[in-house]
Design a protein around this motif. Sequence first.
Motif, PDB file in Angstrom:
ATOM      1  N   GLY A 120      -8.491  -8.280   5.846  1.00  0.00           N
ATOM      2  CA  GLY A 120      -7.378  -8.303   4.903  1.00  0.00           C
ATOM      3  C   GLY A 120      -6.862  -6.913   4.596  1.00  0.00           C
ATOM      4  N   VAL A 121      -7.779  -5.994   4.271  1.00  0.00           N
ATOM      5  CA  VAL A 121      -7.356  -4.635   3.924  1.00  0.00           C
ATOM      6  C   VAL A 121      -6.946  -3.848   5.164  1.00  0.00           C
ATOM      7  N   PHE A 122      -7.613  -4.095   6.311  1.00  0.00           N
ATOM      8  CA  PHE A 122      -7.217  -3.409   7.543  1.00  0.00           C
ATOM      9  C   PHE A 122      -5.817  -3.853   7.957  1.00  0.00           C
ATOM     10  N   GLY A 123      -5.512  -5.133   7.799  1.00  0.00           N
ATOM     11  CA  GLY A 123      -4.169  -5.617   8.096  1.00  0.00           C
ATOM     12  C   GLY A 123      -3.124  -4.958   7.215  1.00  0.00           C
ATOM     13  N   ALA A 124      -3.471  -4.719   5.949  1.00  0.00           N
ATOM     14  CA  ALA A 124      -2.543  -4.048   5.039  1.00  0.00           C
ATOM     15  C   ALA A 124      -2.298  -2.607   5.478  1.00  0.00           C
ATOM     16  N   LEU A 158      -8.959 -11.499  -3.140  1.00  0.00           N
ATOM     17  CA  LEU A 158      -8.140 -11.185  -1.968  1.00  0.00           C
ATOM     18  C   LEU A 158      -6.749 -10.736  -2.394  1.00  0.00           C
ATOM     19  N   GLU A 159      -6.725  -9.630  -3.118  1.00  0.00           N
ATOM     20  CA  GLU A 159      -5.479  -8.993  -3.538  1.00  0.00           C
ATOM     21  C   GLU A 159      -5.493  -7.579  -2.970  1.00  0.00           C
ATOM     22  N   GLU A 160      -4.376  -7.180  -2.382  1.00  0.00           N
ATOM     23  CA  GLU A 160      -4.343  -5.914  -1.654  1.00  0.00           C
ATOM     24  C   GLU A 160      -4.844  -4.746  -2.492  1.00  0.00           C
ATOM     25  N   LYS A 161      -4.366  -4.604  -3.716  1.00  0.00           N
ATOM     26  CA  LYS A 161      -4.757  -3.467  -4.556  1.00  0.00           C
ATOM     27  C   LYS A 161      -6.263  -3.471  -4.808  1.00  0.00           C
ATOM     28  N   ARG A 162      -6.825  -4.624  -5.082  1.00  0.00           N
ATOM     29  CA  ARG A 162      -8.258  -4.697  -5.379  1.00  0.00           C
ATOM     30  C   ARG A 162      -9.103  -4.474  -4.120  1.00  0.00           C
ATOM     31  N   LEU A 163      -8.594  -4.883  -2.978  1.00  0.00           N
ATOM     32  CA  LEU A 163      -9.305  -4.613  -1.732  1.00  0.00           C
ATOM     33  C   LEU A 163      -9.306  -3.121  -1.427  1.00  0.00           C
ATOM     34  N   VAL A 164      -8.176  -2.468  -1.640  1.00  0.00           N
ATOM     35  CA  VAL A 164      -8.102  -1.017  -1.430  1.00  0.00           C
ATOM     36  C   VAL A 164      -9.044  -0.299  -2.402  1.00  0.00           C
ATOM     37  N   ASP A 165      -9.053  -0.738  -3.653  1.00  0.00           N
ATOM     38  CA  ASP A 165      -9.939  -0.123  -4.639  1.00  0.00           C
ATOM     39  C   ASP A 165     -11.399  -0.242  -4.213  1.00  0.00           C
ATOM     40  N   LYS A 166     -11.768  -1.388  -3.636  1.00  0.00           N
ATOM     41  CA  LYS A 166     -13.157  -1.608  -3.242  1.00  0.00           C
ATOM     42  C   LYS A 166     -13.518  -0.830  -1.983  1.00  0.00           C
ATOM     43  N   VAL A 167     -12.741  -1.012  -0.915  1.00  0.00           N
ATOM     44  CA  VAL A 167     -13.092  -0.434   0.390  1.00  0.00           C
ATOM     45  C   VAL A 167     -12.805   1.063   0.447  1.00  0.00           C
ATOM     46  N   GLY A 185     -11.843   8.620   8.695  1.00  0.00           N
ATOM     47  CA  GLY A 185     -11.809   9.839   9.503  1.00  0.00           C
ATOM     48  C   GLY A 185     -10.659   9.885  10.496  1.00  0.00           C
ATOM     49  N   ALA A 186      -9.520   9.315  10.143  1.00  0.00           N
ATOM     50  CA  ALA A 186      -8.367   9.287  11.048  1.00  0.00           C
ATOM     51  C   ALA A 186      -7.207  10.091  10.472  1.00  0.00           C
ATOM     52  N   MET A 204       0.851  -1.185   0.000  1.00  0.00           N
ATOM     53  CA  MET A 204       0.000   0.000   0.000  1.00  0.00           C
ATOM     54  C   MET A 204       0.890   1.238   0.000  1.00  0.00           C
ATOM     55  N   ASN A 205       0.743   2.088  -1.023  1.00  0.00           N
ATOM     56  CA  ASN A 205       1.596   3.263  -1.107  1.00  0.00           C
ATOM     57  C   ASN A 205       1.061   4.396  -0.228  1.00  0.00           C
ATOM     58  N   SER A 206       1.816   5.487  -0.147  1.00  0.00           N
ATOM     59  CA  SER A 206       1.465   6.573   0.767  1.00  0.00           C
ATOM     60  C   SER A 206       0.137   7.226   0.406  1.00  0.00           C
ATOM     61  N   GLU A 207      -0.157   7.358  -0.892  1.00  0.00           N
ATOM     62  CA  GLU A 207      -1.419   7.961  -1.302  1.00  0.00           C
ATOM     63  C   GLU A 207      -2.594   7.079  -0.884  1.00  0.00           C
ATOM     64  N   GLU A 208      -2.443   5.775  -1.022  1.00  0.00           N
ATOM     65  CA  GLU A 208      -3.501   4.857  -0.615  1.00  0.00           C
ATOM     66  C   GLU A 208      -3.711   4.887   0.892  1.00  0.00           C
ATOM     67  N   VAL A 209      -2.607   4.976   1.637  1.00  0.00           N
ATOM     68  CA  VAL A 209      -2.717   5.063   3.096  1.00  0.00           C
ATOM     69  C   VAL A 209      -3.467   6.327   3.494  1.00  0.00           C
ATOM     70  N   GLU A 210      -3.109   7.457   2.893  1.00  0.00           N
ATOM     71  CA  GLU A 210      -3.781   8.720   3.216  1.00  0.00           C
ATOM     72  C   GLU A 210      -5.270   8.647   2.873  1.00  0.00           C
ATOM     73  N   ALA A 211      -5.591   8.047   1.724  1.00  0.00           N
ATOM     74  CA  ALA A 211      -6.991   7.927   1.323  1.00  0.00           C
ATOM     75  C   ALA A 211      -7.755   7.005   2.267  1.00  0.00           C
ATOM     76  N   TYR A 212      -7.116   5.934   2.716  1.00  0.00           N
ATOM     77  CA  TYR A 212      -7.736   4.987   3.647  1.00  0.00           C
ATOM     78  C   TYR A 212      -8.025   5.684   4.980  1.00  0.00           C
ATOM     79  N   LEU A 213      -7.045   6.422   5.488  1.00  0.00           N
ATOM     80  CA  LEU A 213      -7.239   7.134   6.750  1.00  0.00           C
ATOM     81  C   LEU A 213      -8.357   8.167   6.626  1.00  0.00           C
TER      82      LEU A 213
END
Length: 275
Positions: free
Chosen positions: A75-79, A52-61, A14-15, A1-10
């Motif tokens: 899976g995605v929270f663990g990533a 169950l692939e990290e990139k596709r889970l990030v894209d979905k969630v 709302g974190a 998971m790259n930095s942009e994905e981490v920022e978007a996830y947070l």
Amino acid sequence: MNSEEVEAYLARIGAEYPAWPTVDVLRDLHLRHLRTVPFENLSIHLGEEIALEEKRLVDKVVGARRGGFCYELNGVFGALLTALGFDVAYLAARVYGKEGRLGNPYDHLALRVRTVDGGAWLADVGFGAHSHLPLEFEERGEQVDPGGVFRIVEAGTGSGAPGVRGGGPDFGDLDVFRDGQPEYRLEMRPRGLEEFAIGAWWHSTSPQSHFRRSLVCSRLTEDGGRITLSGRNLTVTAVGGGREVSELGTDEEVLAVYRERFGIELDRVPVVRKG
């Protein structure tokens, strides 16, 4: 998971970006996740592939602002936790069913998380109604949580444990109890996310899977209650246990609840698939 994905996830939950991977940060992320990312099985009934692939889970969630079931959510929270510096292990579990019967191997995915300020924690944002906060992995006494009273014990030794069908515990397995009832049995061997593909496939295709037989979309509310949409039935559960149940009449009402109460934009109402 790259930095942009981490920022978007947070931002999705709302974190803010944490300075250190501490237990307080883990608790905050765990609770925010439960409040914002729904536990749902809509993909099964919309004909969408579960990958169950990290990139596709990030894209979905994160990208599509959807939820998922245990393999996807944990899976995605663990990533995310790994990207933030936590030490994360994916653990397989077998869920307890009726009469103490254990489910199949890879029936559930949970996380063991180690923090920089010490200790190991059981994190699980993919079991539906479960603990609101991570549980102390090594603690064998009662752990009081807003979601109930939990215990983690060596398999087969928990107070009031039912007789287990389908074989005894392997050495080192742990049983997780909630309010005196067993929820699932954890294996201690860390697994790769890809190893859970068989469990995801079974739960999304087998006529015996409750995920295949019903619809669910559920999340924790800000006050500690729960809101659940199952087909056309909307249930709002208060902290004290009171429940309000209503039946939605039109497709427009159903889509509006998905959008307004769960943040999920759909172009059609999911319907339980037959066969």
